[in-house]
Design a protein around this motif. Structure first.
Motif, mmCIF file in Angstrom:
data_model
loop_
_atom_site.group_PDB
_atom_site.id
_atom_site.type_symbol
_atom_site.label_atom_id
_atom_site.label_comp_id
_atom_site.label_asym_id
_atom_site.label_seq_id
_atom_site.Cartn_x
_atom_site.Cartn_y
_atom_site.Cartn_z
ATOM 1 N N VAL A 62 0.714 -1.239 -0.016
ATOM 2 C CA VAL A 62 0.159 -0.220 0.015
ATOM 3 C C VAL A 62 1.036 1.180 -0.017
ATOM 4 N N ASP A 63 1.961 1.007 0.792
ATOM 5 C CA ASP A 63 2.793 2.354 0.912
ATOM 6 C C ASP A 63 3.445 2.511 -0.444
ATOM 7 N N GLU A 64 3.825 1.615 -1.141
ATOM 8 C CA GLU A 64 4.298 1.516 -2.535
ATOM 9 C C GLU A 64 3.590 2.228 -3.425
ATOM 10 N N MET A 65 2.389 1.842 -3.283
ATOM 11 C CA MET A 65 1.251 2.192 -4.470
ATOM 12 C C MET A 65 0.999 3.738 -4.111
ATOM 13 N N LYS A 66 0.891 4.161 -2.874
ATOM 14 C CA LYS A 66 0.573 5.670 -2.442
ATOM 15 C C LYS A 66 2.096 6.322 -2.985
ATOM 16 N N GLU A 67 3.004 5.882 -3.140
ATOM 17 C CA GLU A 67 4.352 6.655 -3.413
ATOM 18 C C GLU A 67 4.278 6.556 -5.048
ATOM 19 N N SER A 68 3.837 5.639 -5.632
ATOM 20 C CA SER A 68 3.824 5.460 -7.110
ATOM 21 C C SER A 68 2.813 6.710 -7.371
ATOM 22 N N LYS A 69 1.744 6.643 -6.740
ATOM 23 C CA LYS A 69 0.512 7.582 -7.379
ATOM 24 C C LYS A 69 1.324 9.055 -6.874
ATOM 25 N N LEU A 70 1.699 9.171 -5.826
ATOM 26 C CA LEU A 70 2.429 10.668 -5.803
ATOM 27 C C LEU A 70 3.400 10.996 -6.629
ATOM 28 N N ASN A 71 4.278 9.902 -7.082
ATOM 29 C CA ASN A 71 5.267 10.374 -7.991
ATOM 30 C C ASN A 71 4.411 10.604 -9.531
ATOM 31 N N ASP A 72 3.452 9.890 -9.767
ATOM 32 C CA ASP A 72 2.797 9.927 -11.127
ATOM 33 C C ASP A 72 2.313 11.263 -10.918
ATOM 34 N N SER A 73 1.585 11.835 -9.824
ATOM 35 C CA SER A 73 0.819 13.024 -9.666
ATOM 36 C C SER A 73 2.093 14.283 -9.912
ATOM 37 N N ASN A 74 3.203 14.079 -9.277
ATOM 38 C CA ASN A 74 4.227 15.076 -9.354
ATOM 39 C C ASN A 74 4.774 15.117 -10.833
ATOM 40 N N LYS A 75 4.916 14.003 -11.355
ATOM 41 C CA LYS A 75 5.331 14.343 -12.904
ATOM 42 C C LYS A 75 4.323 14.591 -13.835
ATOM 43 N N ARG A 76 3.013 14.554 -13.476
ATOM 44 C CA ARG A 76 1.945 15.283 -14.156
ATOM 45 C C ARG A 76 2.061 16.697 -13.803
ATOM 46 N N PHE A 77 2.160 17.173 -12.709
ATOM 47 C CA PHE A 77 2.368 18.540 -12.245
ATOM 48 C C PHE A 77 3.511 19.108 -12.811
ATOM 49 N N ASP A 78 4.797 18.311 -12.962
ATOM 50 C CA ASP A 78 6.103 18.940 -13.587
ATOM 51 C C ASP A 78 5.774 19.051 -14.925
ATOM 52 N N LYS A 79 5.136 18.217 -15.683
ATOM 53 C CA LYS A 79 4.844 18.518 -17.275
ATOM 54 C C LYS A 79 4.105 19.684 -17.339
ATOM 55 N N ILE A 80 2.886 19.863 -16.391
ATOM 56 C CA ILE A 80 1.887 21.011 -16.776
ATOM 57 C C ILE A 80 2.921 22.290 -16.527
ATOM 58 N N TYR A 81 3.805 22.418 -15.376
ATOM 59 C CA TYR A 81 4.642 23.410 -14.856
ATOM 60 C C TYR A 81 5.545 23.675 -16.330
ATOM 61 N N ASP A 82 6.114 22.710 -16.837
ATOM 62 C CA ASP A 82 6.966 23.054 -17.716
ATOM 63 C C ASP A 82 6.334 23.472 -18.940
ATOM 64 N N SER A 83 5.171 23.014 -19.239
ATOM 65 C CA SER A 83 4.524 23.458 -20.490
ATOM 66 C C SER A 83 4.102 24.951 -20.104
ATOM 67 N N LEU A 84 3.887 25.317 -19.035
ATOM 68 C CA LEU A 84 3.306 27.105 -18.633
ATOM 69 C C LEU A 84 4.556 27.849 -18.733
ATOM 70 N N ASN A 85 5.811 27.198 -18.104
ATOM 71 C CA ASN A 85 6.951 28.098 -18.435
ATOM 72 C C ASN A 85 7.658 28.264 -19.826
ATOM 73 N N LYS A 86 7.320 27.142 -20.761
ATOM 74 C CA LYS A 86 7.591 27.331 -22.122
ATOM 75 C C LYS A 86 6.755 28.350 -22.623
ATOM 76 N N VAL A 87 5.181 28.461 -22.394
ATOM 77 C CA VAL A 87 4.444 29.562 -22.800
ATOM 78 C C VAL A 87 4.915 30.770 -22.377
ATOM 79 N N LYS A 88 5.308 30.764 -21.028
ATOM 80 C CA LYS A 88 5.604 32.004 -20.396
ATOM 81 C C LYS A 88 6.953 32.533 -21.076
#
Length: 237
Positions: A62-88
């Protein structure tokens, strides 16, 4: 505890956190652990001791699953942040390029009379630009004044509402608590709005000062260019 009991207990724990397909996949993996252990000549008890308790196994999964979901969420956030930075960066780059072009066009060339716009045309363009920005500035001031008056009116209405709701504090404690919590929320929101309001005013004031300084700089170039033309006319005469 033998192999069958271990897997049954593990299945019960897993079913509380995973889907049926995921439970079957995990059980299949642990079934392989027992097969490998039997090949090595280990008993069920020895294999179970090496694996740990079913509860600890599920907790780790369960801990591994939560950590994996958190990493996936962080990766999605990083992609969105990178895209916004490119537009900026693109917008910022376009802004500076446009600013540089306008600045160069509206700056008289002091080295060569044949290059660039004439001082008369530059004066006309600067006057048109100033009129347009003056209209925008007046509109900005009106918006800020109306926004400020609206903010003051809402605060007065809020204070008046609190004054008239006094009897409710005595009649019903639940209503009193609701009013108190709502008041705290409104006050917090009010503070944020005021901060944003003051920031916008400060930003508008800074932009206005920057434009005035830029305009004064253009006028200096125009005056220098006119002096050069005047001296040139005197020499020709």
């Amino acid at each position: 505890m033998n192999k069958r009991e271990f897997l049954e207990i593990l299945k019960d724990y897993l079913s509380n956190h995973f889907s049926a397909d995921e439970v079957n996949d995990i059980l299949r993996d642990y079934e392989e652990y027992f097969i490998d252990g039997e090949i090595e000549g280990k008993s069920d008890l020895q294999i179970i001791e090496s694996l740990g308790s079913p509860k600890s196994i599920v907790r780790d999964l369960v801990d591994e699953m939560k950590e994996s979901k958190l990493n996936d969420s962080n990766k999605r956030f990083d992609k969105i942040y990178d895209s916004l930075n490119k537009v900026k960066l693109k917008v910022k780059d376009s802004y500076y390029k446009t600013k540089e072009i306008i600045n160069n066009k509206l700056t008289p060339n002091l080295k060569n009379d044949n290059d660039g716009l004439s001082t008369k045309l530059i004066k006309v363009l600067l006057a048109c630009l100033s009129l347009g920005l003056m209209f925008g500035w007046i509109l900005f001031i009106l918006m800020m004044v109306s926004g400020g008056l609206t903010l003051v009116a809402l605060n007065i209405a809020f204070i008046a509402l609190l004054g008239t709701s006094g009897p409710l504090f005595v009649l019903d404690k639940s209503i009193a608590s609701l009013i108190i919590f709502a008041s705290l929320g409104i006050v917090g929101f009010d503070i944020i709005v005021i901060q944003v309001y003051l920031y916008i005013i400060k930003l508008g004031k800074n932009i206005y000062k920057q434009y005035i300084n830029w305009l004064k700089n253009k006028k200096k170039y125009i005056q220098a260019k006119e002096k050069m033309n005047y001296k040139g006319d005197d020499i020709d005469e």
